[in-house]
Design a protein around this motif. Structure first.
Motif, short mmCIF file in Angstrom:
data_model
loop_
_atom_site.label_atom_id
_atom_site.label_comp_id
_atom_site.label_asym_id
_atom_site.label_seq_id
_atom_site.Cartn_x
_atom_site.Cartn_y
_atom_site.Cartn_z
N TYR A 9 23.48 22.52 37.55
CA TYR A 9 22.19 22.43 38.22
C TYR A 9 21.32 23.57 37.73
O TYR A 9 21.75 24.73 37.68
N LEU A 10 20.11 23.26 37.34
CA LEU A 10 19.16 24.26 36.88
C LEU A 10 18.24 24.63 38.02
O LEU A 10 17.60 23.76 38.62
N ASP A 11 18.19 25.92 38.32
CA ASP A 11 17.28 26.42 39.35
C ASP A 11 16.32 27.40 38.68
O ASP A 11 16.69 28.54 38.39
N ALA A 58 13.51 22.24 38.28
CA ALA A 58 14.83 22.19 38.91
C ALA A 58 15.42 20.80 38.79
O ALA A 58 14.71 19.80 38.84
N GLY A 59 16.75 20.77 38.61
CA GLY A 59 17.41 19.47 38.56
C GLY A 59 18.79 19.57 37.95
O GLY A 59 19.23 20.61 37.49
N GLU A 60 19.47 18.43 37.97
CA GLU A 60 20.82 18.34 37.46
C GLU A 60 20.81 18.25 35.93
O GLU A 60 19.94 17.60 35.34
N LEU A 61 21.78 18.91 35.30
CA LEU A 61 21.92 18.90 33.85
C LEU A 61 23.23 18.22 33.48
O LEU A 61 24.24 18.40 34.16
N SER A 62 23.23 17.48 32.39
CA SER A 62 24.46 16.98 31.80
C SER A 62 24.74 17.84 30.57
O SER A 62 23.86 17.99 29.71
N LEU A 63 25.93 18.41 30.49
CA LEU A 63 26.27 19.33 29.41
C LEU A 63 27.18 18.66 28.39
O LEU A 63 28.17 18.03 28.75
N TYR A 64 26.82 18.83 27.12
CA TYR A 64 27.59 18.27 26.02
C TYR A 64 27.94 19.39 25.05
O TYR A 64 27.15 20.29 24.81
#
Length: 155
Positions: free
Chosen positions: A31-33, A15-21
């Motif tokens: 956010y990935l759960d 789990a955690g925050e994602l930066s999308l490109y």
């Protein structure tokens, strides 16, 4: 644009925050759960300025009529996709239609000569290719018939 990652649970992600490109450009954070329990992960990559989608009402094909105690209202739309990219694209185009939640209300869809009367999900979907620098259109109509003394809410 939506990225679909199939069988993402095989990668043992945390789990955690994602930066999308997208194409090297930052489009946002998500956010990935991993406890979602779904086998396909969907991430929004934002709007693609090289793909133009329009939904136009076809007023000349729409209207209403009365027959006995029934009122019928027709709606017609043209959905078009213009591909400004230098390569062809494959796109999934989704539109919504009303659901009849009352036995006296009847909804019928028309796609050219094909008529559909069972629309359990309230959506229609096309998957098609759009050549480079070209426009592809999809037309659909639906009609809603109901007792003329009934008031409908399309929300």
């Amino acid at each position: 644009m939506i990225a679909k990652i199939y069988q993402w649970t095989d990668y043992n992600l945390e789990a955690g925050e994602l930066s999308l490109y997208n194409a090297g450009n930052f489009v946002g954070k998500s956010y990935l759960d991993p406890n979602l329990g779904q086998d396909t992960l969907e991430l929004s990559l934002g709007k693609d300025d090289d793909i133009i989608v329009k939904r136009e009402t076809l007023k000349e094909e729409a209207g209403s009529s009365f027959l006995g105690s029934q009122k019928t209202v027709k709606y017609a739309y043209n959905l078009s996709v213009f591909n400004k990219k230098s390569k062809p694209i494959t796109i999934v185009l989704i539109d919504q239609v009303p659901l009849a939640k009352h036995e006296d209300i009847n909804v019928k869809m028309t796609f050219g000569k094909l008529t559909v009367s069972d629309l359990a999900e309230g959506k229609i979907q096309w998957r098609f290719s759009v050549p480079s620098q070209e426009k592809v259109s999809k037309k659909h109509q639906y009609q809603v018939s109901y007792p003329k003394d009934m008031r409908l809410n399309f929300n």
